[in-house]
Design an enzyme around this catalytic site. Structure first.
Site, PDB file in Angstrom:
ATOM      1  N   GLY A 110      -3.217 -10.577   9.768  1.00  0.00           N
ATOM      2  CA  GLY A 110      -3.958  -9.779  10.731  1.00  0.00           C
ATOM      3  C   GLY A 110      -5.039  -8.954  10.069  1.00  0.00           C
ATOM      4  CB  CYS A 130       7.245  14.714   3.611  1.00  0.00           C
ATOM      5  SG  CYS A 130       6.720  16.261   4.334  1.00  0.00           S
TER       6      CYS A 130
END
Length: 459
Positions: A69, A320
Site C-alpha cells: 500500500g 511514550c
C-alpha cells in the site's frame, strides 16, 4: 490471546489462505508468456484484477497491483505530480494522513515543490471548506484518507472530491483502512489500498487511476502493470488478496453492525471504569471496528506491556511508545490527550466475551501503571503562593502532567502554575489536562531551556 490491532494488520482470512495455497500450484508461471502455464497464470491475474476492481468501484484496466500500500501511495502521488507538472507543483494533504502520504509530501517539498496541510477539528475530520481554501491555480494534486488509521474518523471524501473536481484538481484517496467495509464514495481520481489491512497477505497493494487523469509513472519504464509497478508480480499473493477482499465485502454489512455494538460498549464503559480517560475520534462518523482512548498520568508503553501480559494485543499513538518521544501527528493535529493512548481495532469475528474480558482487565492495568508512577489524589493543603513554577526539564510523559496535578492545589483559585518542560508532548497534554480537569490553559512562552506552560486554577 485476543488480537485487537487489525488496523495495523488483519489476520489472514481463511479464503486468502485457501486461494494462496491453490494459486501456488497454478499461478507460478509468467502471465506475460503465451504457453499453457503462462496463459493459466494470466487468467488468474485477470480474474483477480476484475474482482479487485469491482470492490474498488473502477474499471479493471484502471487498477494495478503494487508490492504494498505504501508503494501504491508513493507511486500514485509521484505519477500525478509528474503528469500535471505543467499545471504547477502544489500538493494539498490533510494534517492526519498516513505517514506514507506525509513522507511523499516531504520528498516533494525537498525537491522544490510546495505543500499545504489542511487542519482537522478535534474529532480528526477535515472540512470541504478547508480543502477549498487550500487549492490554488497551481495545485497539481490533493490527497485525503477515507478514514483515519489511528482514531477511525471517516472523512468527507465525496464533499472534498466535489470541491476538487470543481477546481479541476484530482483527488488521491488512501483507502487502506476503509476498503474492507465498502467502496469509497465520491468522484475520486486515484485510490490506494493495502491487502494486509483486510485479511489478505502482506506485500500486495492496489493503485487505481481513473481514465482521464494525467499520470506519468516514475522510474525506469516497465511493461508490467501499465508501467505503474515494475517487476514480476506476486501472483499467488494477488489472487489471495482479491479473493479475501471479495469475501470480507460479502460479510461487511453484518460484521460492521456487530462490531459497532462492541465498540460502542468500549466507548461507553471505558470512561466509567477508568478515571481521567478521553475517548478520541468522531463518535458517529467512524469505522465500525476501531476505538481510541487516552489515559491521564499513564506511560503508554508500560500500559501496552501490561495489557500484553494480560493477553491483549493493542496499539498506541502515544509518544511514550515511540523512540522519538514525540506524540502521534494525528493526536497532535487533533489537539487531544496523547499520553496513555490505546487503539483497539477488532478483527472480524471478535466475540463479545473477549471485549468484556478486555474491559475487566483494563482498569487494573491502568491503575497498576499509575501506582508505579506514584500517581494518587494529592492531599488537601492550604495554598502556599499565588503562583508556582515547576522545573520538569528532563522528565518525559506523563511525568510533567503528574507534577502539574500535584501542584495545582498549592495555589488558590485564580492562581497559576507554570511547568517548565523540554518534552514536546507537554504542548499537547497540558492543555488537554486543563480541559479534562476544568482549569484554564493560559499559554506557553519560550525559555532558554525548554518551554514554560502556564495554567490557571479555576476550582
Amino acid at each position: 490471546m485476543p488480537y485487537f490491532d487489525t488496523a495495523s494488520a488483519a489476520p489472514l482470512h481463511p479464503v486468502a489462505r485457501q486461494a494462496l495455497q491453490a494459486s501456488l500450484d497454478e499461478g507460478w508461471a509468467d502471465p506475460a508468456r503465451l504457453y499453457r502455464e503462462g496463459r493459466r497464470a494470466r487468467l488468474l491475474l485477470d480474474a483477480a484484477r476484475e474482482a479487485a476492481a469491482e470492490a474498488v468501484g473502477c474499471r479493471a484496466d484502471e487498477l494495478a497491483f503494487t508490492p504494498s500500500g505504501t508503494h501504491a501511495v508513493h507511486s500514485g502521488i509521484a505519477g500525478v505530480l509528474a503528469g500535471r507538472r505543467r499545471v504547477g507543483d502544489h500538493l494539498v494533504v490533510s494534517a492526519v494522513e498516513h505517514s506514507s502520504v506525509l513522507h511523499s509530501a516531504a520528498a516533494h517539498e525537498a525537491r522544490g515543490g510546495s505543500v499545504s496541510e489542511v487542519p482537522v477539528d478535534r474529532s480528526g475530520a477535515v472540512s470541504a471548506a478547508g480543502y477549498a481554501a487550500a487549492l490554488t491555480p497551481t495545485t497539481a494534486l490533493a490527497c485525503l484518507q477515507s478514514a483515519n488509521h489511528e482514531v477511525g474518523t471517516v472523512q468527507p471524501v465525496a464533499e472534498v472530491a466535489e470541491v476538487c473536481g470543481a477546481a479541476g484538481v484530482p483527488l488521491l484517496v488512501d483507502a487502506a483502512q476503509s476498503l474492507a467495509w465498502g467502496p469509497v464514495e465520491g468522484a475520486w481520481s486515484v485510490l490506494a489500498a493495502s491487502a494486509h489491512k483486510w485479511g489478505g497477505p502482506p506485500g500486495v497493494g492496489l493503485l487505481a487511476v481513473r481514465k482521464g487523469v494525467r499520470f506519468s509513472p516514475q522510474g525506469p519504464a516497465d511493461e508490467r502493470e501499465s508501467g505503474r509497478s515494475p517487476g514480476f508480480v506476486n501472483l499467488p499473493a494477488i489472487v489471495a488478496a482479491a479473493a479475501s477482499l471479495r469475501a470480507v465485502r460479502a460479510e461487511a454489512d453484518a460484521e460492521a453492525a456487530r462490531l459497532r455494538v462492541l465498540v460502542d460498549r468500549i466507548r461507553r464503559r471505558v470512561v466509567r471504569l477508568v478515571p481521567d480517560v478521553e475517548v478520541v475520534g468522531d463518535a458517529d462518523r467512524r469505522l465500525p471496528h476501531l476505538v481510541t482512548f487516552s489515559c491521564l498520568y499513564v506511560d503508554g508503553e508500560a500500559l501496552l506491556h501490561e495489557l500484553d501480559r494480560a493477553g491483549f494485543s493493542v496499539s498506541s499513538g502515544s509518544s511514550c511508545t515511540s523512540s522519538t518521544l514525540t506524540p502521534s501527528h494525528v493526536l497532535r493535529a487533533m489537539g487531544v490527550l496523547s499520553e496513555g493512548n490505546v487503539r483497539v481495532s477488532l478483527p472480524p469475528g471478535t466475540p463479545a466475551e473477549e471485549v468484556n474480558a478486555f474491559l475487566e482487565v483494563l482498569p487494573g492495568a491502568v491503575a497498576g501503571v499509575r501506582e508505579r508512577l506514584g500517581v494518587s489524589e494529592p492531599p488537601a493543603v492550604a495554598p502556599v503562593a499565588e503562583s508556582l513554577e515547576l522545573d520538569a526539564l528532563g522528565l518525559r510523559c506523563p511525568q510533567p502532567v503528574i507534577e502539574l496535578a500535584r501542584a495545582i492545589g498549592r495555589v488558590p483559585v485564580g492562581g497559576t502554575v507554570t511547568v517548565l518542560s523540554d518534552d514536546e508532548v507537554a504542548r499537547l497534554d497540558i492543555p488537554a489536562w486543563c480541559a479534562m480537569r476544568g482549569h484554564e490553559y493560559v499559554g506557553e512562552s519560550p525559555r532558554p531551556a525548554g518551554t514554560a506552560y502556564t495554567v490557571r486554577r479555576l476550582s
